[in-house]
Design a protein around this motif. Sequence first.
Motif, mmCIF file in Angstrom:
data_model
loop_
_atom_site.group_PDB
_atom_site.id
_atom_site.type_symbol
_atom_site.label_atom_id
_atom_site.label_comp_id
_atom_site.label_asym_id
_atom_site.label_seq_id
_atom_site.Cartn_x
_atom_site.Cartn_y
_atom_site.Cartn_z
ATOM 1 N N LYS A 223 0.833 -1.200 0.000
ATOM 2 C CA LYS A 223 0.000 0.000 0.000
ATOM 3 C C LYS A 223 0.868 1.249 0.000
ATOM 4 O O LYS A 223 2.071 1.202 0.256
ATOM 5 N N LEU A 224 0.238 2.375 -0.302
ATOM 6 C CA LEU A 224 0.965 3.632 -0.306
ATOM 7 C C LEU A 224 1.593 3.879 1.059
ATOM 8 O O LEU A 224 0.951 3.697 2.097
ATOM 9 N N SER A 225 2.833 4.309 1.040
ATOM 10 C CA SER A 225 3.516 4.652 2.284
ATOM 11 C C SER A 225 3.123 6.067 2.703
ATOM 12 O O SER A 225 2.611 6.852 1.886
ATOM 13 N N ILE A 229 1.920 9.182 0.195
ATOM 14 C CA ILE A 229 0.679 9.936 0.389
ATOM 15 C C ILE A 229 0.978 11.420 0.523
ATOM 16 O O ILE A 229 0.275 12.276 -0.045
ATOM 17 N N SER A 271 -5.834 6.827 -6.208
ATOM 18 C CA SER A 271 -4.704 6.298 -5.445
ATOM 19 C C SER A 271 -4.858 6.632 -3.968
ATOM 20 O O SER A 271 -4.652 5.773 -3.092
ATOM 21 N N LEU A 272 -5.225 7.877 -3.683
ATOM 22 C CA LEU A 272 -5.385 8.288 -2.287
ATOM 23 C C LEU A 272 -6.583 7.606 -1.638
ATOM 24 O O LEU A 272 -6.535 7.228 -0.465
ATOM 25 N N GLN A 273 -7.663 7.419 -2.403
ATOM 26 C CA GLN A 273 -8.852 6.762 -1.854
ATOM 27 C C GLN A 273 -8.606 5.287 -1.562
ATOM 28 O O GLN A 273 -9.046 4.765 -0.531
ATOM 29 N N GLU A 274 -7.888 4.606 -2.453
ATOM 30 C CA GLU A 274 -7.682 3.165 -2.315
ATOM 31 C C GLU A 274 -6.391 2.820 -1.581
ATOM 32 O O GLU A 274 -6.146 1.653 -1.280
ATOM 33 N N SER A 275 -5.554 3.841 -1.319
ATOM 34 C CA SER A 275 -4.250 3.630 -0.686
ATOM 35 C C SER A 275 -3.391 2.649 -1.490
ATOM 36 O O SER A 275 -2.586 1.919 -0.933
ATOM 37 N N GLN A 276 -3.594 2.634 -2.805
ATOM 38 C CA GLN A 276 -2.806 1.839 -3.737
ATOM 39 C C GLN A 276 -2.536 2.708 -4.958
ATOM 40 O O GLN A 276 -3.345 3.573 -5.306
#
Length: 584
Positions: A223-225, A229, A271-276
């Motif tokens: 996932k996004l670090s 983010i 990307s921000l919504q899904e954290s991917q």
Amino acid sequence: MSRLLCALLLVIGAPAGASGGEIGFVYVESNVGGASGGHFALRTGARVYSFAATEGLLLLERRDWDEFVFLYASLENRPIHVAYVELEPEQLRHVRDGFAGRYLAQRRARADLADQRANAALLEAMLGERAGVATPGAGLLDPESRDTDDGRTLREQIELAHGRELLPAGIARLERRLRAPPGASGESLLNRREWLAERAALIALLDGQGLASSAAVRPAGPKLSPEEIALLAPLRARLVEAVVELLVSPRPDRGRALFLATARHHAASRSLQESQWVLLDPLQDGDPLLGADAVRRDREELAALSLHAEHLWRAERARLETGAPLDARGYQRLEERASLMVEYRRALAEQRAVRRVVERQPPGRTRALVPLATTGQNAELRAALAATRETTAQREDGLRRANGYDLFHHNCATGIISTLEAALGGPLHARAALGAELQPGAGLGFVPFALYADLRERLPLSKSERIPSYRERRLAELAPEGALVRAREAITLTSQIYRHRHADGSFVLFTGDAGWARPLYGVVNLGYASAHTLAGVASAPLDRGQRFERGARGMLFSLPELVGLAVRKGSFDARAFDAPQPPD
């Protein structure tokens, strides 16, 4: 490996460090599948330029040095020789500018030809001869997906900055222009295509259209670090500002730019919504670079490229973890890395074609836009179409005349030398800068290995280097284990480094390091390949002639060995070595 697979590496490289004030003349030794005279290129710091014959054209290619070495020295197992010449800073700048200029000029010429073809397509669509005009960027958004959360947010920001009437008024203005009869000139038709694209982009913003699912890739991974983010949120804000500014910008290609900025905004939001990571796909639609048959045939090489692309994608994410800024170029690099990794994996899993890669091009997925009906007469449109087709044919002829391939006079070797001379201001200036005359194409100068030997003899070199092939590097690692291990590795049937590949043909002994015994090794290889060929006649109904083809190929490349030449070196793929680490 095929030339097509070479082209797949155009956008996955990372720049290497420059090598001071030097240029490097690069000679790549031959191997099965490569030209028998080898390959020739020029290194300028982190870049390397080389020519490739494509559909009768000799086109200049540019890639990163690390990728060039990985492709030829590892995958194709071809040693690389580089002879460096020191230049004054101003001369080095001229060389870099000259090669970059020729590369960009060829791209402009091909883009101009594509514009003429698009103009013809527009007129054909207006005459009802085709459904619509393929428009770059329009396919990034989904016209069936309206009033999405991302689309509403962006529309509200536009209305806050410019008022609610800007988008409807802009659409009406463009429709008035599009309903007027077109002129026959290329400029008029180009404007009309831009208006058509801008109208569709404004409609997309007004409708709050969402991101087209086919235009996005979701690379697997963590996932996004928190660091990622922290970089994505301000990037999304900058993309909102970009859309707002583009709506009142005087630039003529606002349509494609609006599609891109809008789609990137939506991707960043997802990307921000899904954290991917959700990123746009920059790979090109249309004719595939590698067909499904070639994917099945070269799947080992493609697997190696897939592993390499994965390492580069991970390296790009690791760079962000260090706090590196996420600017437009860095974001596009993320798109390229992720898309190539996903594309290679899908092609291998589904055994389908690999889409075309264009170096450093932003995402531009096309969608057919239907032109509005005009007040013009069909006779006028047909006259404009005839004129446009004639112009297109003239541009095609001009491109072939300027860049036609000729084995003896305009090939990978002579193309490099003539481009270098032109960059330095002509033969006399080139001689003054390099210390000797280049003589492009003189004698055997059209043959890469002969040209390289001649340049090494006549030019005042600052240094030279030989980059060993993959097999040579592995043999050096095994050298302490003794002569028995080296004898084992000289035989393809017992080697633990090399695994037989169909593309290499049938052979039993490596002859590259055989020295005086090479003709004897060649006799053994010729006999071995002949036996395979005869056996292949009997097995042809069962294996569709694969054994026969392998044996015949082995016989062909055993013949030079009888006179002391070693063309075949064996090649490697993903089974043979771990994925290469990305360059520092």
